[in-house]
Design an enzyme around this catalytic site. Structure first.
Site, PDB file in Angstrom:
ATOM      1  N   CYS A   1     -16.579   1.196  -0.370  1.00 36.01           N
ATOM      2  CA  CYS A   1     -15.442   0.327  -0.042  1.00 36.01           C
ATOM      3  C   CYS A   1     -15.072   0.388   1.437  1.00 36.01           C
ATOM      4  O   CYS A   1     -14.341  -0.481   1.916  1.00 36.01           O
ATOM      5  CB  CYS A   1     -14.239   0.685  -0.909  1.00 36.01           C
TER       6      CYS A   1
ATOM      7  N   ARG B   1       0.887  -1.175   0.000  1.00 41.37           N
ATOM      8  CA  ARG B   1       0.000   0.000   0.000  1.00 41.37           C
ATOM      9  C   ARG B   1       0.911   1.207   0.000  1.00 41.37           C
ATOM     10  O   ARG B   1       1.583   1.475   1.002  1.00 41.37           O
ATOM     11  CB  ARG B   1      -0.937   0.007   1.218  1.00 41.37           C
TER      12      ARG B   1
ATOM     13  N   GLN C   1      -9.834  -3.798  -4.329  1.00 41.44           N
ATOM     14  CA  GLN C   1     -11.151  -3.409  -3.841  1.00 41.44           C
ATOM     15  C   GLN C   1     -12.221  -3.636  -4.910  1.00 41.44           C
ATOM     16  O   GLN C   1     -13.291  -4.198  -4.640  1.00 41.44           O
ATOM     17  CB  GLN C   1     -11.137  -1.927  -3.441  1.00 41.44           C
TER      18      GLN C   1
ATOM     19  N   ASP D   1     -17.525   6.901  -2.150  1.00 41.36           N
ATOM     20  CA  ASP D   1     -16.362   6.720  -1.274  1.00 41.36           C
ATOM     21  C   ASP D   1     -16.207   7.993  -0.471  1.00 41.36           C
ATOM     22  O   ASP D   1     -16.873   9.007  -0.745  1.00 41.36           O
ATOM     23  CB  ASP D   1     -15.111   6.427  -2.142  1.00 41.36           C
TER      24      ASP D   1
ATOM     25  N   HIS E   1      -7.142   1.336  -6.871  1.00 43.01           N
ATOM     26  CA  HIS E   1      -7.377   0.354  -5.805  1.00 43.01           C
ATOM     27  C   HIS E   1      -8.009  -0.902  -6.426  1.00 43.01           C
ATOM     28  O   HIS E   1      -9.184  -1.197  -6.218  1.00 43.01           O
ATOM     29  CB  HIS E   1      -8.302   0.967  -4.755  1.00 43.01           C
TER      30      HIS E   1
ATOM     31  N   ARG F   1     -13.574  -8.945   0.193  1.00 39.76           N
ATOM     32  CA  ARG F   1     -12.144  -8.641   0.067  1.00 39.76           C
ATOM     33  C   ARG F   1     -11.333  -9.911   0.370  1.00 39.76           C
ATOM     34  O   ARG F   1     -10.343 -10.194  -0.291  1.00 39.76           O
ATOM     35  CB  ARG F   1     -11.736  -7.515   1.033  1.00 39.76           C
TER      36      ARG F   1
HETATM   37  N1   CP Z   1     -11.412  -0.388   1.521  1.00 40.56           N
HETATM   38  C1   CP Z   1     -10.156  -0.490   2.043  1.00 40.56           C
HETATM   39  O1   CP Z   1      -9.161  -0.608   1.339  1.00 40.56           O
HETATM   40  O2   CP Z   1     -10.128  -0.505   3.402  1.00 40.56           O
HETATM   41  P1   CP Z   1      -8.786  -0.331   4.258  1.00 40.56           P
HETATM   42  O3   CP Z   1      -8.246   1.072   3.979  1.00 40.56           O
HETATM   43  O4   CP Z   1      -9.263  -0.465   5.692  1.00 40.56           O
HETATM   44  O5   CP Z   1      -7.826  -1.392   3.865  1.00 40.56           O
END
Ligand code: CP
Length: 301
Positions: free
Chosen positions: A260, A103, A133, A221, A130, A288
Site C-alpha cells: 500500500c 484519518r 486502501q 506492508d 484501512h 486510490r
Molecule cells: N497507503 C496510504 O494510505 O498512504 P498514505 O499514508 O500516504 O496516505
C-alpha cells in the site's frame, strides 16, 4: 429514517455493494475525460491525525475532478486540539460540509465522530483498519489478473490495520487469504473468528513460504507503522517475512506483488521486487484516486 451513508469498514457492506463500487471506480478510470460534475457544489472536510501522501492527495484530487471542493485540517488547527469533544466537532462540521474523511490515530475517535455526525464519514485509516486502501487493492488485482473471487492471496509480515481490511475483503469478495505473521503479530483473534463465522477462507500461519506457495498475489506492508515505537525489535522479528525474489519464486507464475506504500526498501521488500516486473504498487497508488471517487459517490450521490 436511514442514517448517513458512512464508509467506515468493509465488513459493514455486503459483497454486492462493494462490487458495485469497484465497478464504478473502473468505469470512472476508463472514462476519456476524468472530470465530471458528479459532486458539483459538494465539500469534503479531511481531518488528519497522522501524516498521509496517497490518502490526502487522492481524496483531494478526486473531489476536484468530480466538481467538488475540499477543506483540509489537522486537529491542532481545530478547537479539537484544545479539548472540544470529538462528538461536538462532528455536529458542527455536519452543518458546514457534505462529508468528512478522517484519518484517526484510534478507531474509537472515528467511531465517535461518525456516531455524532449527520453527514457521511469515511475511514481514511485508523490503527485498526484501512478499507479505502484495500478497495484500491482489489481493483488493482482485478485489473492485472481478473476476478479475485476464488483466488489465493498471501499476506506476509505484520497483521496490522491493512491486513485486517484484507480479511474483511476476503470474506466479502470470496477469495482465500493466507496470512503469515510472527507470533504475537497476528491480526486480532476476534477478526479471524468473525471471518470464520462468515464462512471465509482465511488462515493465519507462521511460515511465509507456506502462505505464498501458489498464491496469485503477495502482499506486505511496513513493519513499523506510524503509531509504533518499538521499531528496532520489530525489524528483528519480521526479518524472515521480507518479500524478496526467493519468496516471490514460491508464488504462482503470474503472481503480482502488492504494497500500500510507503515502502521501506530493504526491510519488508527488496528493491528487486518492488521495482520488478511483478510489482503492482504504482497502479495501487493510482487506483486510490479512482476507488476514492467511487466511495465518495456512494456516500454522497
Ligand atoms: N497507503 C496510504 O494510505 O498512504 P498514505 O499514508 O500516504 O496516505
Amino acid at each position: 429514517m436511514a442514517g448517513p451513508r458512512h464508509f467506515l469498514d468493509l465488513h459493514h457492506f455486503d459483497g454486492g455493494a462493494l462490487r458495485a463500487m469497484i465497478e464504478h471506480a473502473a468505469k470512472l478510470k476508463a472514462a476519456s475525460d476524468r472530470r465530471s460534475k458528479l459532486l458539483e457544489g459538494r465539500t469534503l472536510a479531511m481531518i488528519f491525525e497522522r501524516p498521509s501522501t496517497r490518502t490526502r492527495m487522492s481524496f483531494d484530487v478526486a473531489m476536484r475532478q468530480m466538481g467538488g471542493s475540499v477543506v483540509n485540517v489537522s486537529p491542532s488547527e481545530l478547537q479539537l486540539g484544545r479539548g472540544e469533544s470529538v462528538g461536538d466537532t462532528a455536529r458542527v462540521l455536519s452543518r458546514y460540509v457534505d462529508a468528512v474523511m478522517i484519518r484517526a490515530a484510534r478507531a474509537e475517535t472515528m467511531e465517535t465522530f461518525a456516531a455524532a455526525a449527520s453527514i457521511p464519514v469515511i475511514n481514511g485509516l485508523t490503527d485498526k483498519t484501512h478499507p479505502c486502501q484495500v478497495m484500491a487493492d482489489v481493483m488493482t488485482f482485478e485489473e492485472r489478473l481478473g476476478p479475485i473471487g476464488g483466488r489465493a492471496i498471501a499476506w506476509t509480515g505484520d497483521g496490522n490495520n491493512v491486513a485486517v481490511s484484507w480479511v474483511h475483503a476476503a470474506v466479502r469478495f470470496g477469495f482465500e487469504l493466507r496470512l503469515a505473521c510472527p507470533a504475537n503479530f497476528e491480526p486480532p483473534a476476534s477478526v479471524i473468528d468473525w471471518a470464520h463465522r462468515e464462512g471465509g477462507n482465511v488462515r493465519v500461519m507462521a511460515e511465509p513460504e507456506e502462505a505464498v506457495r501458489g498464491a496469485s498475489a503477495v502482499v506486505t506492508d511496513t513493519w513499523v507503522s506510524m503509531h509504533h515505537t518499538d521499531g528496532h525489535v520489530r525489524h528483528n522479528v519480521f526479518a524472515r517475512y521480507q518479500v524478496n525474489d526467493r519468496l516471490m519464486a514460491q508464488a504462482a507464475k503470474d503472481a503480482i506483488f502488492m504494497h500500500c506504500l510507503p515502502a521501506h526498501r530493504g526491510y519488508e521488500v527488496t528493491d528487486a521486487v518492488i521495482d520488478g516486473p511483478r510489482s503492482a504498487v504504482w497502479d495501487e497508488a493510482e487506483n486510490r484516486l479512482h476507488a476514492q471517487k467511487a466511495i465518495l459517490a456512494h456516500c454522497l450521490a
